[in-house]
Design a protein around this motif. Structure first.
Motif, short mmCIF file in Angstrom:
data_model
loop_
_atom_site.label_atom_id
_atom_site.label_comp_id
_atom_site.label_asym_id
_atom_site.label_seq_id
_atom_site.Cartn_x
_atom_site.Cartn_y
_atom_site.Cartn_z
N ALA A 101 0.82 -1.21 0.00
CA ALA A 101 0.00 0.00 0.00
C ALA A 101 0.85 1.26 0.00
O ALA A 101 0.43 2.29 -0.50
N GLN A 102 2.08 1.18 0.53
CA GLN A 102 2.94 2.36 0.56
C GLN A 102 3.36 2.77 -0.85
O GLN A 102 3.71 3.92 -1.07
N GLU A 103 3.32 1.84 -1.79
CA GLU A 103 3.64 2.19 -3.18
C GLU A 103 2.45 2.79 -3.90
O GLU A 103 2.61 3.52 -4.87
N LYS A 104 1.25 2.45 -3.44
CA LYS A 104 0.04 2.99 -4.06
C LYS A 104 -0.41 4.30 -3.41
O LYS A 104 -1.00 5.14 -4.06
N PRO A 109 3.39 9.69 4.47
CA PRO A 109 4.78 9.46 4.89
C PRO A 109 4.85 8.17 5.73
O PRO A 109 4.70 8.21 6.95
N TRP A 110 5.08 7.04 5.08
CA TRP A 110 4.93 5.74 5.71
C TRP A 110 5.88 5.50 6.86
O TRP A 110 5.49 4.95 7.89
N TRP A 174 12.96 5.40 9.91
CA TRP A 174 12.61 6.79 9.63
C TRP A 174 13.86 7.66 9.56
O TRP A 174 14.01 8.48 8.66
N LYS A 175 14.78 7.46 10.49
CA LYS A 175 16.02 8.24 10.46
C LYS A 175 16.91 7.83 9.29
O LYS A 175 17.63 8.65 8.74
N ALA A 181 9.88 13.87 6.33
CA ALA A 181 8.63 13.21 5.95
C ALA A 181 8.25 13.55 4.52
O ALA A 181 7.54 12.79 3.86
N ALA A 182 8.72 14.66 3.99
CA ALA A 182 8.33 15.06 2.64
C ALA A 182 9.07 14.27 1.57
O ALA A 182 8.67 14.31 0.41
N THR A 183 10.10 13.52 1.91
CA THR A 183 10.85 12.81 0.88
C THR A 183 10.03 11.65 0.29
O THR A 183 10.25 11.27 -0.84
N ASN A 184 9.10 11.10 1.05
CA ASN A 184 8.29 10.00 0.53
C ASN A 184 7.02 10.48 -0.13
O ASN A 184 6.27 9.68 -0.67
N THR A 185 6.71 11.76 -0.09
CA THR A 185 5.45 12.23 -0.65
C THR A 185 5.55 12.57 -2.12
O THR A 185 4.55 12.77 -2.76
N VAL A 186 6.75 12.64 -2.64
CA VAL A 186 6.92 12.98 -4.05
C VAL A 186 6.95 11.68 -4.85
O VAL A 186 7.80 10.83 -4.63
#
Length: 188
Positions: A101-104, A109-110, A174-175, A181-186
């Motif tokens: 689901a994290q790919e969809k 921000p998983w 996460w670290k 957190a914004a790095t996974n939203t793009v």
């Protein structure tokens, strides 16, 4: 006009479709499609093993309490609420991660979400464990269920440790992602 055939058959397929290569609508083709959706590397990871332990031991924890008359002691209402709610949420989260689901859902921000979930679950389970352990008395009127409640307190402690370990590994993940957190939203 003699060169053009009188009957033309066409076949339409999608570029990502593997049904023609994997047996079409046969059972083997469907099983192969489901297998490609699973994140098999997740199952072999430490966070997945911890989540499976949380699911199994959490089920055992609330089943032990539910098998006794837990309504006699008001603290067990809180213990049951925490145990059942976190068991359901952990099961849902496990299958969401397992099926990718994290790919969809790239807008979530998983790493941060999973870390916050496990940290909150650790605190909630710690309070439930303490309430459970404080309510176990061998000399009460319902001593027939002393073993159930004592075992439930033990498994509550083990599940609390499992959630704490999951929170730790989620923090490291996460670290390791850079902490932003914004790095996974793009979407990539």
């Amino acid at each position: 006009m003699a060169d053009f055939p009188s009957k033309v058959t066409t076949e339409t397929s999608y570029p990502n479709s593997q049904s023609s290569q994997q047996g079409g609508s046969s059972l083997r083709g469907m099983a192969a499609n489901v297998t490609t959706m699973l994140d098999m590397s997740f199952i072999r990871s430490i966070p997945a093993v911890l989540m499976m332990a949380e699911i199994f031991l959490g089920l055992l924890h609330w089943a032990l309490i539910a098998s006794a008359p837990y309504t006699w002691v008001p603290a067990y209402g809180w213990v049951m609420f925490v145990a059942v709610t976190l068991w359901i949420l952990t099961t849902i989260l496990f299958f969401m991660i397992l099926f990718g689901a994290q790919e969809k859902l790239t807008f979530v921000p998983w790493h941060l979400t999973v870390m916050a979930y496990h940290a909150a679950a650790t605190v909630l389970y710690l309070t439930a464990f303490l309430a459970n352990a404080a309510s176990v008395h061998p000399y009460r009127s319902h001593t027939n269920f002393y073993g159930h409640m004592a075992a439930a307190a033990f498994f509550g402690a083990v599940v609390t440790l499992a959630y704490g370990a999951s929170a730790f590994f989620s923090y490291l993940s996460w670290k390791g992602d850079g902490g932003n957190a914004a790095t996974n939203t793009v979407p990539t």
